[in-house]
Design an enzyme around this catalytic site. Structure first.
Site, PDB file in Angstrom:
ATOM      1  N   SER A 466       1.212  -0.809  -0.124  1.00  0.00           N
ATOM      2  CA  SER A 466      -0.168   0.020   0.081  1.00  0.00           C
ATOM      3  C   SER A 466       1.055   1.404   0.526  1.00  0.00           C
ATOM      4  CB  SER A 466      -0.858  -0.199   1.037  1.00  0.00           C
ATOM      5  OG  SER A 466      -2.114   0.048   1.221  1.00  0.00           O
ATOM      6  N   ASP A 477       9.472   5.374 -10.368  1.00  0.00           N
ATOM      7  CA  ASP A 477       8.769   6.358 -11.747  1.00  0.00           C
ATOM      8  C   ASP A 477       9.954   7.285 -12.330  1.00  0.00           C
ATOM      9  OD1 ASP A 477       6.841   4.205 -12.057  1.00  0.00           O
ATOM     10  OD2 ASP A 477       4.694   5.458 -11.360  1.00  0.00           O
ATOM     11  N   LYS A 491      -0.994  -4.250  -2.964  1.00  0.00           N
ATOM     12  CA  LYS A 491      -2.349  -3.484  -2.482  1.00  0.00           C
ATOM     13  C   LYS A 491      -2.943  -2.267  -3.556  1.00  0.00           C
ATOM     14  CE  LYS A 491      -4.687  -1.822   1.135  1.00  0.00           C
ATOM     15  NZ  LYS A 491      -5.026  -0.466   1.301  1.00  0.00           N
TER      16      LYS A 491
END
Length: 705
Positions: A466, A477, A491
């Protein structure tokens, strides 16, 4: 619904041997009206406001029933087939029962369960009067989650005979004598009975609501009053109490640890191993005996209002049951749970003739004191604030790189994941949210410049979920640092907590809270971590089992999907360095004895996990034991004589407290080969950015906890 501060974490009588005594019948529990009302109110929220609503109908009823039965008896060792057939006859009625506020069905099932446990434990204890023949060839099925239910009491008896026989054999192989084995196992089975006798209607309701909510989606949950309080404590890392970690040991509430600086430790009147046998409120309130009382109830009695007095009747650790006890008074105070807070250490990493200093920040959870923040407290506690301070300290200590260790960090506050990312990337988008209506919000951090702009690594494993995945995905990224370890949990959903009492305008708490999935998060590159998790740039081995841990282990998890990328600029070059980082990593660990032993251990754990049947023949088990001992001995000769991994056949609360703490400390102080290698990879990152040709090699040496 736009939730900036959403929740995205994963969110758990003294007996003496008397083999012939017939136990008391299990208590018959009944639902409270408030519980039935809370279930009905929860259903209204779940069917209307969930991110992916599931209608409360006959199909969901069957799923709820199935989950509830599995939760009570996951190994299929208490119920028999006739019980299950009877339960499933009502499987299409659960929805109607919830809507008409009737919880007789789940409570009836639970009462059958406690009855079966009493029957099985009575039978198991009776077996201890006799011995077992360990020369016969028979086996025990240790993986029964998908096994057939016993079809009769005779089949159930045979199953438990083998289970008790296996418990006995493990202790026998560990060197215990028959008399000691009988005492150990009798106490073990009696403790199970004691837990059964201690169940209350709240426990039944919590179990049933968990079956309901997780049938809607894996991360929707219900919190009763006690669970709500524990959740709040875990988020703000503080509570009001005496500063003692307590454990139930043979019916006694026992002090396992004293929190440094807490009232219990500062008083000098309590020690590890002391047993609390009574609790009184205020300077002169009557002391209530708590021997045999459930631990959670004793904890609630000891916690209380700030600066109030609690009196404890204490049996010293060094004394027996008839030792002289004493009464002490303590003033409750705010206790900070520092063991669960962010910490730092520095690892020394050899890089040719140069020694690199890699700062390691370990973050167990994304905590945030929501109440203090809402009240405008400028010093409110949070994960990102603590990490920011640690990064400043590491910069002052002239570290060359930083490793953020998020292993087993199950998440927490969404805003903290965003703020933590900002510490390393500065201003920019971090994560995207899509609500149930399809509206997409881009969440950004507004920090003008990163606190740490140097080489960075993020260490994750299957337990990183999470908020951990939001952070790791954003770092990946942006190309900001290397992601190292195992694929993460997977998740990709956001939860918020609804206070059902506020919704019902109750003047006093009685309905509890509902943790409801209200959105899905996406990476800034448009993908989601849902199901797939974050794939590391450099993979490391681990002990986790993807079949039982991770989003993909749930049968009703949301599918993977993607949306349009957010507008962001990649400013790192990690992807270009990954092939060289991988090459350096492979070359280094090839000849690293500690790392290769970890790989062997991981393979051994996987092999043991895949064994679904074990022999109950003593000769065969001793042969297996000898092979394991030989492997451990060979390793011990390489590891300064430290023998590890021997099975003593005991459960945690069956060892002495001293032995239990020693084992815990040994595990805590064991070599962390994954952290060491991850630090080396961060040092490699620096070397490659500087154009250095040599591979880093981590060595021992640390400072600054």
């Amino acid at each position: 619904m736009h939730i900036r501060h959403g929740l995205i974490g994963l969110f758990l009588a003294i007996a003496t041997p008397a083999y012939s005594l017939e136990p008391a019948p299990a208590p018959v529990l009944a639902p409270l009206q408030s519980q039935a009302q809370a279930a009905h109110l929860s259903a209204q929220f779940l069917t209307r406001y969930a991110y992916s609503p599931v209608p409360l109908n006959d199909a969901l009823s069957a799923k709820i029933m199935d989950r509830y039965i599995k939760a009570l008896d996951p190994d299929r060792s208490f119920f028999v087939q006739a019980d299950v057939d009877k339960f499933m006859a009502d499987s299409a009625s659960v929805d109607d029962a919830i809507l008409r506020e009737d919880l007789k069905i789940p409570f009836s099932i639970f009462n059958t369960y406690t009855q079966r446990v009493v029957e099985r434990m009575t039978y198991a204890r009776g077996l201890l009067k006799q011995g077992f023949d360990f020369s016969v060839q028979e086996s025990y099925d240790v993986a029964r989650d998908n096994a057939p239910w016993p079809k009769s009491a005779e089949q159930s008896d045979d199953l438990w005979r083998k289970r008790v026989k296996n418990d006995w054999l493990r202790l026998k192989l560990a060197g215990q004598a028959d008399a000691s084995i009988r005492d150990t196992l009798d106490k073990r089975y009696q403790n199970i009975l004691d837990r059964i006798y201690g169940y209350k209607s709240d426990d039944v309701f919590q179990s049933f609501m968990a079956a309901y909510t997780t049938s809607v989606d894996p991360h929707t949950d219900y919190f009763g009053a006690a669970a709500s309080a524990d959740f709040d404590i875990s988020m703000k890392l503080s509570l009001v109490g005496i500063g003692a970690v307590l454990q139930d040991r043979d019916g006694y509430t026992t002090i396992r640890e004293l929190v440094p600086g807490g009232p219990a430790q500062v008083s000098g009147k309590l020690a590890v191993g002391d047993r609390i046998i009574g609790v009184g409120q205020g300077q002169d309130g009557a002391i209530k005996e708590v021997v045999g009382t459930r631990l959670d109830e004793v904890v609630q009695m000891i916690r209380g209002a700030m600066s109030s007095v609690v009196r404890l009747d204490v049996l010293p650790a060094e004394g027996g049951e008839n030792a002289t006890h004493r009464t002490i008074s303590l003033v409750r105070d705010k206790i900070s749970l520092e063991k669960q807070a962010a910490k730092k250490t520095i690892l020394s990493v050899k890089d040719g003739d140069v020694t690199r200093k890699i700062g390691v920040v370990t973050l167990p959870a994304f905590y945030e004191d929501f109440d203090a923040r809402r009240k405008g407290d400028k010093d409110y506690r949070s994960a990102s604030r603590d990490v920011a301070k640690l990064l400043v300290e590491l910069k002052q200590e002239n570290v060359d790189g930083v490793l953020v260790d998020l292993r087993d960090n199950g998440g927490g506050s969404l805003s903290e994941a965003i703020d933590l990312t900002g510490l390393f990337v500065g201003k920019g988008p971090v994560v995207q949210q899509r609500n149930s209506e399809g509206k997409i919000e881009v969440e950004s951090d507004d920090l003008s410049a990163p606190v740490w702009a140097g080489p960075l690594g993020v260490l994750i494993n299957r337990g990183s979920a999470s908020a951990s995945e939001i952070f790791a995905a954003a770092i990946q990224d942006y190309g900001r640092g290397a992601i190292i370890g195992e694929p993460s949990f997977g998740k990709g959903t956001v939860q918020t907590v609804i206070d059902l009492d506020q919704a019902a305008h109750n003047s006093k708490p009685k309905f509890g809270q509902l943790k409801l999935t209200i959105a899905q998060f996406f990476r800034i590159n448009g993908g989601t971590t849902q199901l797939r998790g974050v794939t590391p740039d450099i993979s490391l081995p681990g002990f986790s089992d993807p079949k039982t841990l991770g989003e993909s282990s749930y049968d009703n998890a949301l599918p993977w999907t993607e949306i349009k990328p957010a507008k962001y600029t990649v400013f790192g070059n990690i992807s270009a360095l990954v092939p060289q980082l991988q090459s350096r990593h492979d070359a280094r660990v090839k000849d690293d004895r500690d790392f290769q032993q970890f790989v062997e251990d991981a393979a051994e754990v996987k092999s043991e996990r895949e064994k679904t049947v074990i022999s109950l023949n003593e000769a065969e088990r001793r042969k297996e034991q000898a092979a394991m001992a030989a492997r451990l001995k060979a390793r011990a000769e390489l590891d300064d004589g430290l023998v590890r991994g021997e099975d003593d056949g005991l459960q945690a609360n069956e060892r002495s407290l001293t032995a239990d703490l020693a084992l815990e400390n040994a595990r805590k102080n064991a070599k962390d080969v994954l952290r060491t290698e991850a630090a080396s990879i961060v040092a490699d990152e620096l070397a490659l950015q500087q154009g250095a040709p040599k591979a880093a090699n981590a060595r021992s040496g640390n400072s600054g906890e």
